[in-house]
Design a protein around this motif. Structure first.
Motif, PDB file in Angstrom:
ATOM      1  N   ALA A 143     -62.304 -29.447  18.200  1.00  0.00           N
ATOM      2  CA  ALA A 143     -61.469 -29.536  17.002  1.00  0.00           C
ATOM      3  C   ALA A 143     -62.308 -29.413  15.740  1.00  0.00           C
ATOM      4  CB  ALA A 143     -60.691 -30.842  16.993  1.00  0.00           C
ATOM      5  N   ALA A 144     -63.520 -29.941  15.765  1.00  0.00           N
ATOM      6  CA  ALA A 144     -64.409 -29.835  14.603  1.00  0.00           C
ATOM      7  C   ALA A 144     -64.933 -28.411  14.435  1.00  0.00           C
ATOM      8  CB  ALA A 144     -65.574 -30.810  14.749  1.00  0.00           C
ATOM      9  N   ALA A 145     -65.157 -27.725  15.538  1.00  0.00           N
ATOM     10  CA  ALA A 145     -65.749 -26.386  15.474  1.00  0.00           C
ATOM     11  C   ALA A 145     -64.795 -25.332  14.927  1.00  0.00           C
ATOM     12  CB  ALA A 145     -66.234 -25.973  16.866  1.00  0.00           C
ATOM     13  N   ILE A 146     -63.491 -25.540  15.060  1.00  0.00           N
ATOM     14  CA  ILE A 146     -62.550 -24.527  14.578  1.00  0.00           C
ATOM     15  C   ILE A 146     -62.161 -24.737  13.117  1.00  0.00           C
ATOM     16  CG2 ILE A 146     -61.650 -24.108  16.896  1.00  0.00           C
ATOM     17  CD1 ILE A 146     -59.159 -25.705  16.168  1.00  0.00           C
ATOM     18  N   MET A 147     -62.727 -25.745  12.454  1.00  0.00           N
ATOM     19  CA  MET A 147     -62.414 -26.012  11.057  1.00  0.00           C
ATOM     20  C   MET A 147     -63.000 -24.937  10.136  1.00  0.00           C
ATOM     21  SD  MET A 147     -63.260 -30.111  11.134  1.00  0.00           S
ATOM     22  CE  MET A 147     -63.576 -30.163   9.356  1.00  0.00           C
ATOM     23  N   THR A 148     -62.266 -24.662   9.035  1.00  0.00           N
ATOM     24  CA  THR A 148     -62.825 -23.835   7.956  1.00  0.00           C
ATOM     25  C   THR A 148     -62.871 -24.706   6.696  1.00  0.00           C
ATOM     26  OG1 THR A 148     -60.625 -22.870   7.579  1.00  0.00           O
ATOM     27  CG2 THR A 148     -62.178 -21.603   8.915  1.00  0.00           C
ATOM     28  N   THR A 149     -61.806 -24.666   5.879  1.00  0.00           N
ATOM     29  CA  THR A 149     -61.786 -25.545   4.706  1.00  0.00           C
ATOM     30  C   THR A 149     -61.214 -26.921   5.027  1.00  0.00           C
ATOM     31  OG1 THR A 149     -59.632 -24.657   4.020  1.00  0.00           O
ATOM     32  CG2 THR A 149     -61.607 -23.630   3.074  1.00  0.00           C
ATOM     33  N   ASP A 150     -60.870 -27.156   6.273  1.00  0.00           N
ATOM     34  CA  ASP A 150     -60.416 -28.486   6.694  1.00  0.00           C
ATOM     35  C   ASP A 150     -61.503 -29.516   6.370  1.00  0.00           C
ATOM     36  OD1 ASP A 150     -58.213 -27.700   9.231  1.00  0.00           O
ATOM     37  OD2 ASP A 150     -59.639 -26.223   8.530  1.00  0.00           O
ATOM     38  N   THR A 151     -61.067 -30.724   6.064  1.00  0.00           N
ATOM     39  CA  THR A 151     -62.040 -31.793   5.816  1.00  0.00           C
ATOM     40  C   THR A 151     -62.197 -32.718   7.013  1.00  0.00           C
ATOM     41  OG1 THR A 151     -60.393 -33.296   4.858  1.00  0.00           O
ATOM     42  CG2 THR A 151     -61.483 -31.770   3.356  1.00  0.00           C
ATOM     43  N   VAL A 152     -61.238 -32.674   7.933  1.00  0.00           N
ATOM     44  CA  VAL A 152     -61.296 -33.528   9.123  1.00  0.00           C
ATOM     45  C   VAL A 152     -60.776 -32.759  10.332  1.00  0.00           C
ATOM     46  CG1 VAL A 152     -61.062 -35.730   7.903  1.00  0.00           C
ATOM     47  CG2 VAL A 152     -59.009 -34.488   8.618  1.00  0.00           C
ATOM     48  N   PRO A 153     -61.291 -33.059  11.532  1.00  0.00           N
ATOM     49  CA  PRO A 153     -60.711 -32.481  12.745  1.00  0.00           C
ATOM     50  C   PRO A 153     -59.302 -33.021  12.937  1.00  0.00           C
ATOM     51  CG  PRO A 153     -62.876 -33.446  13.176  1.00  0.00           C
ATOM     52  CD  PRO A 153     -62.454 -33.918  11.828  1.00  0.00           C
ATOM     53  N   LYS A 154     -58.442 -32.219  13.537  1.00  0.00           N
ATOM     54  CA  LYS A 154     -57.039 -32.601  13.711  1.00  0.00           C
ATOM     55  C   LYS A 154     -56.701 -32.604  15.202  1.00  0.00           C
ATOM     56  CE  LYS A 154     -55.972 -30.556   9.238  1.00  0.00           C
ATOM     57  NZ  LYS A 154     -57.386 -30.240   8.921  1.00  0.00           N
ATOM     58  N   LEU A 155     -56.361 -33.787  15.709  1.00  0.00           N
ATOM     59  CA  LEU A 155     -56.078 -33.980  17.128  1.00  0.00           C
ATOM     60  C   LEU A 155     -54.864 -34.878  17.287  1.00  0.00           C
ATOM     61  CD1 LEU A 155     -59.763 -34.695  17.899  1.00  0.00           C
ATOM     62  CD2 LEU A 155     -58.525 -33.022  19.255  1.00  0.00           C
ATOM     63  N   ALA A 156     -54.139 -34.688  18.376  1.00  0.00           N
ATOM     64  CA  ALA A 156     -53.013 -35.566  18.704  1.00  0.00           C
ATOM     65  C   ALA A 156     -52.873 -35.595  20.216  1.00  0.00           C
ATOM     66  CB  ALA A 156     -51.723 -35.076  18.060  1.00  0.00           C
ATOM     67  N   SER A 157     -52.394 -36.717  20.738  1.00  0.00           N
ATOM     68  CA  SER A 157     -52.320 -36.868  22.183  1.00  0.00           C
ATOM     69  C   SER A 157     -51.193 -37.821  22.567  1.00  0.00           C
ATOM     70  CB  SER A 157     -53.661 -37.389  22.728  1.00  0.00           C
ATOM     71  OG  SER A 157     -53.768 -37.190  24.113  1.00  0.00           O
ATOM     72  N   ARG A 158     -50.520 -37.523  23.658  1.00  0.00           N
ATOM     73  CA  ARG A 158     -49.476 -38.379  24.208  1.00  0.00           C
ATOM     74  C   ARG A 158     -49.575 -38.346  25.734  1.00  0.00           C
ATOM     75  NH1 ARG A 158     -49.223 -38.918  19.494  1.00  0.00           N
ATOM     76  NH2 ARG A 158     -47.391 -39.163  18.118  1.00  0.00           N
ATOM     77  N   SER A 159     -49.030 -39.360  26.369  1.00  0.00           N
ATOM     78  CA  SER A 159     -48.919 -39.358  27.834  1.00  0.00           C
ATOM     79  C   SER A 159     -47.672 -40.107  28.227  1.00  0.00           C
ATOM     80  CB  SER A 159     -50.158 -39.981  28.491  1.00  0.00           C
ATOM     81  OG  SER A 159     -50.202 -41.376  28.240  1.00  0.00           O
ATOM     82  N   PHE A 160     -47.165 -39.815  29.422  1.00  0.00           N
ATOM     83  CA  PHE A 160     -46.026 -40.542  29.970  1.00  0.00           C
ATOM     84  C   PHE A 160     -46.164 -40.548  31.489  1.00  0.00           C
ATOM     85  CE2 PHE A 160     -44.802 -36.106  29.524  1.00  0.00           C
ATOM     86  CZ  PHE A 160     -44.159 -35.808  30.726  1.00  0.00           C
TER      87      PHE A 160
END
Length: 400
Positions: A143-160
């Motif tokens: 997630a950090a490697a695909i950033m350009t002008t992003d300031t933070v990595p963007k992740l989300a996760s769920r399970s059931f």
């Protein structure tokens, strides 16, 4: 989001590397491996100048289920003509040659500066290392490697859990500028170990993308490189194809929540953004009419700069609604609120409105602009942000 809160997805492994494509001293290339038997769905930009990797990814996805996704940041490989197409095919060939899969089982994705040729030598040097470092818990670094002008990595996760079997849904995305959706706006990659066929997966993705990725805007610009992928490895053996079953319902909810969380993260990380604003339009004749009004308000530079200044200059919102092209708009029926503070009714400032009440809402970091048109029952909602000094600075200096 920390690694401890990210659910691994059995059948998916990731690796990141510093290939030196544009950036120095940071990771800029990601390889995402999908287990054999995985299926994938995608939505892509509608920009007529779509980037070479978008064209190649679409072509490959139609032919055979992918085994690898290859994502680079720093160079969009857009506006590069046949040279760009050749480069995208070559990056796929490099992964295919190193892994033994067919070339069209590799999907390329790029983000970064438009109009510059994509060098392939960095890919050739980096691919062997990427393959040797693939791991199930590689989401954070990817997630950090695909950033350009992003300031933070963007992740989300769920399970059931279904009958004692856990199903995971995890995603990452990048995006903070050139955001105005048209079949997804940014790069997003969501994976699950649920079992579902490709047609069903495509439907789930399109349904989830509508109120999330396709309902956000930073600056009104649709990128040349937008892509959103949803992949399913089937490793949990939990069948989620039927939307009427508990498993099917839980799966669709999990995907929708992951997409919405990622979409909100993009708006929160809008280039220089200080405000998260939801625009709700009600009582429209059609949803299309509602969205036209919402986007007219969201894209108004005067509205967006007032948001940045926390200035309750409600006349700018009123003017944007009035120029949104609503046929036969009866302004006496239009009402506008900041959160629960009515600012406009009966064609002008609401009789009970006070500047103090409006200022209290505008001072918040997150609030809602609600607009009732008085024409019907259709409605919509989108997310946007303000326009700050930093937005101009970031985009003015992007290539320097």
């Amino acid at each position: 989001m920390s690694n401890s809160s990210i659910h691994i997805v059995p059948g998916v492994r990731l690796a990141a590397a510093a290939a030196g494509i544009r950036y120095r001293d940071r990771d800029d290339l990601v390889l995402m491996e999908l287990a054999e038997g995985s299926v994938a769905a995608g939505v892509f930009t509608q920009n007529a100048f779509c980037a070479a990797p978008v064209t190649v990814a679409r072509q490959h996805l139609e032919k055979i289920p992918p085994r690898y996704l290859l994502i680079n940041s720093g160079n969009a490989n857009a506006g590069t003509g046949e040279t760009g197409m050749t480069a995208s095919f070559e990056t796929c060939r490099l992964v295919a040659a190193a892994t033994g899969v067919a070339m069209n089982q590799v999907l390329p994705f790029s983000t970064g500066v438009i109009g510059e040729d994509l060098p392939t030598d960095p890919f050739a040097r980096a691919v062997p290392g990427l393959l040797s470092h693939l791991k199930e818990d590689g989401w954070q670094s990817a997630a950090a490697a695909i950033m350009t002008t992003d300031t933070v990595p963007k992740l989300a996760s769920r399970s059931f859990t279904v009958d004692g079997k856990r199903v995971s849904v995890t995603g990452m995305c990048k995006g903070s500028g050139m955001i105005r959706p048209d079949m997804a706006t940014m790069l997003a990659f969501v994976a699950t170990d649920a079992r579902i066929d490709r047609a069903g997966l495509q439907q789930v993705l399109e349904t989830a993308a509508g109120p999330s990725f396709n309902s956000i805007t930073i600056d009104g610009d649709t990128s040349t490189n937008d892509a959103c992928m949803l992949v399913a490895t089937g490793k949990s053996s939990v069948d989620v194809a039927d939307a009427k079953t508990p498993a099917g319902q839980a799966f669709r909810q999990a995907v929708a929540e992951v997409c919405m969380e990622l979409a909100r993260a993009i708006v929160l990380d809008g280039e220089g953004a200080t405000k998260l604003v939801e625009i709700v339009v009600e009582e429209a004749q059609t949803e299309s009419q509602a969205r036209d009004v919402a986007y007219t308000v969201a894209h108004s530079p005067l509205v967006k700069t007032a948001l940045f200044a926390s200035d309750p200059n409600w006349g700018r919102i009123l003017a944007a609604v009035g120029r949104a092209g609503v046929e036969a708009l009866d302004i006496d029926k239009v009402r506008i609120w900041l959160d629960d503070v009515c600012i406009v009714s009966k064609g002008g400032r609401d009789a009970d409105y006070t500047e103090t009440a409006g200022q209290a809402v505008m001072d918040k970091e997150a609030f809602t602009i609600r607009i009732a048109l008085g024409k019907g029952q259709a409605q919509t909602r989108i997310l946007t942000c303000d326009l700050s000094y930093d937005y101009v600075k970031i985009n003015a200096e992007y290539r320097t």
